[in-house]
Design an enzyme around this catalytic site. Structure first.
Site, PDB file in Angstrom:
ATOM      1  N   GLY A   1       0.791  -1.216   0.000  1.00  0.00           N
ATOM      2  CA  GLY A   1       0.000   0.000   0.000  1.00  0.00           C
ATOM      3  C   GLY A   1       0.825   1.269   0.000  1.00  0.00           C
ATOM      4  O   GLY A   1       2.030   1.275  -0.243  1.00  0.00           O
TER       5      GLY A   1
ATOM      6  N   ALA B   1       2.228  16.150  10.139  1.00  0.00           N
ATOM      7  CA  ALA B   1       3.384  15.262  10.059  1.00  0.00           C
ATOM      8  C   ALA B   1       3.958  15.172   8.645  1.00  0.00           C
ATOM      9  O   ALA B   1       5.176  15.296   8.453  1.00  0.00           O
ATOM     10  CB  ALA B   1       2.997  13.865  10.558  1.00  0.00           C
TER      11      ALA B   1
ATOM     12  N   ALA C   1       0.127  19.450   1.514  1.00  0.00           N
ATOM     13  CA  ALA C   1       0.071  18.549   2.672  1.00  0.00           C
ATOM     14  C   ALA C   1      -1.096  19.000   3.545  1.00  0.00           C
ATOM     15  O   ALA C   1      -0.937  19.300   4.721  1.00  0.00           O
ATOM     16  CB  ALA C   1       1.385  18.590   3.433  1.00  0.00           C
TER      17      ALA C   1
ATOM     18  N   HIS D   1      21.700   3.828  32.427  1.00  0.00           N
ATOM     19  CA  HIS D   1      22.555   5.012  32.254  1.00  0.00           C
ATOM     20  C   HIS D   1      23.808   4.609  31.493  1.00  0.00           C
ATOM     21  O   HIS D   1      24.387   3.552  31.760  1.00  0.00           O
ATOM     22  CB  HIS D   1      22.939   5.566  33.629  1.00  0.00           C
ATOM     23  CG  HIS D   1      23.939   6.682  33.562  1.00  0.00           C
ATOM     24  ND1 HIS D   1      23.573   7.973  33.260  1.00  0.00           N
ATOM     25  CD2 HIS D   1      25.282   6.692  33.741  1.00  0.00           C
ATOM     26  CE1 HIS D   1      24.645   8.749  33.269  1.00  0.00           C
ATOM     27  NE2 HIS D   1      25.713   7.985  33.566  1.00  0.00           N
TER      28      HIS D   1
END
Length: 466
Positions: free
Chosen positions: A41, A184, A270, A445
């Site tokens: 698609g 977006a 857009a 971390h």
């Protein structure tokens, strides 16, 4: 000519359709999928995937231009637009071939052609050319296309006025372009072309860019885009487009009615999407359509017996991952399994501009509108060791909690790799996690994810590193 009979026929092979077909086959249902173009698609071939390939190129190009900040030297930096497009198309082609393999692996019959619906027994009959196929269940996954407004001249011509399709395969790099719409799609193309050196103007009807995002994130994004040299025309709309031999003259009206004319080489439309509901025979069947989208009941069921609708054709949010999950819920229900109605409140949104934007749940404003007393936490990228080491220390993590219950109402992020980080908050919301569990979770971390922890702590006055 009478074709085969199936348990399930899926019309459209985008991320909603092909996932629904795979799940149906896994559940023992004899399944067929019908596709008029490429498997995968729009998303896979002309949307999500190839645009990310383009944006990756622009990211590397940006880093090369800033090599000295990392103690490196790069000279005579340039690009080959033909090679950039070729790589993007190759990525899409590779994945489309993967979908074909998945169809074969799952013994799904692939029918090439354009489908129409006619009256049937258990469900509408599916007509493809001269062939008629019957099924107990038919799933519409026909997707959507770029919205145009011909009356206002906002219609692609394949030359100077583009939709996402043309913007994805430029034959040369325009020196200037104007993007209409800062959602977006619009802002991702604006980010790509600006990073590659084009003079970019963005026109947005709302008073801020990426207007569906939290206002604080929008403001941060606007500041970043302007710093990159992007021109933002907010609270504005295009009144007229005039094409000359070389330019497109764009007349833009602002909130006060003043007109500014901008001359550019290309214009990208857009301005949203339109669902593919035409020429399917839906009107004759009496399928309920609201504001251009097929109405379903949360399990994909329409008002017509045996007919279902999922993905973009069934309404917002217009996201590939929404379509896939909706397809699974629909098929599970068809198979008789226990499944909850599809809920859109925990669907994350991601925008792959620079800096990246990601969010899930309610914005601070929406949470307050819904009647929540809120606690809000924030943590800036500049306070994170990994972000500083990456040389990408501009960003923000924001969390919104219900002050009474500790429920995580929403999370909003802008900065490096936040489209990957957001899933941590998505899982937290899915598990109905409160601030207590998040505070006691150990984050590794040094990572960017530590900022997620700090933002939660900050909402309750316990932040450690700011």
């Amino acid at each position: 000519m009478v074709g085969q009979a199936f348990d399930v026929i899926v019309i459209g092979s985008g991320p909603g359709g092909y996932v629904a077909a795979i799940r149906a086959s896994q559940l023992g249902l004899k399944t067929a999928i019908i596709e008029r173009s490429e498997l995968g698609g729009i998303c896979l071939n002309w949307g999500c995937i190839p645009t990310k390939a383009l944006l990756r190129t622009s990211e590397v190009y940006h880093l090369m231009h800033n090599a000295e900040a990392f103690g490196l030297k790069a000279e005579k930096i340039s690009f080959d637009i033909e090679a950039i497009v070729k790589r993007s198309r190759g990525v899409a082609g590779r994945l489309s071939g993967g979908i074909a393999m998945l169809m074969k692996k799952n013994k799904i019959t692939v029918i090439k052609g354009e489908a129409k619906l006619d009256k049937g027994k258990d469900a509408p009959t599916v007509v493809v050319g001269a062939d008629r196929y019957s099924a107990k269940h038919v799933i519409l996954a026909t997707g959507a296309r770029a919205r145009t407004v011909p009356a206002a001249g906002l219609e692609p011509d394949g030359d100077k006025i583009w939709t996402y399709r043309e913007a994805m395969v430029p034959t040369s790099m325009p020196k200037s372009l104007l993007v209409i719409g800062s959602g977006a799609i619009g802002i991702e193309f604006a980010s790509f072309y600006r990073t590659m050196g084009a003079d970019v103007t963005v026109v947005e009807m709302m008073d801020r860019v990426v207007p569906v995002e939290d206002a604080e994130i929008s403001a941060f994004a606007a500041k970043a885009f302007k710093k990159q040299g992007m021109k933002l025309m907010l609270s504005s709309q295009v009144e007229k487009l005039e094409k000359t031999a070389k330019w497109v003259k764009v007349s833009v009206k602002d909130a006060k009615g003043a007109i500014t004319v901008v001359e550019v080489e290309k214009v990208i439309l857009a301005i949203g999407i339109a669902a593919n509901v035409e020429n399917l025979g839906l009107e004759a069947l009496g399928v309920k359509i609201d504001r251009g989208h097929v109405v379903n009941d949360g399990f994909g069921r329409t008002n017509v017996k045996g007919l279902y609708a999922i993905g973009d054709v069934a309404g917002p949010p217009w996201l590939a991952h929404k379509a896939s999950h909706e397809g699974v819920v629909c098929v599970e229900k068809i198979a008789g399994n226990e499944v909850h109605a599809f809920d859109t409140s925990n669907i994350p949104g991601c925008t792959y501009c620079h800096p990246q934007i990601a969010s899930v749940g309610l914005t601070e404003a929406k949470a307050k509108e819904a009647g929540h007393a809120v606690k809000v936490g924030r943590f800036p990228f500049v306070g994170n060791g990994k972000a500083i080491a990456l040389g990408d220390d501009q960003g923000l993590v924001k969390t919104v909690f219900d002050a009474k219950t500790g429920e995580l109402l929403g999370a909003h992020m802008i900065g490096s790799e936040v489209t990957e980080l957001i899933q941590g908050y998505v899982v937290a919301r899915q598990l109905e996690t409160t601030e207590a569990e998040l505070m006691h979770t150990v984050f590794p971390h040094p990572t960017l994810s530590e900022m997620m922890h700090e933002s939660v702590l900050d909402a309750y006055g316990k932040a450690l590193h700011i």
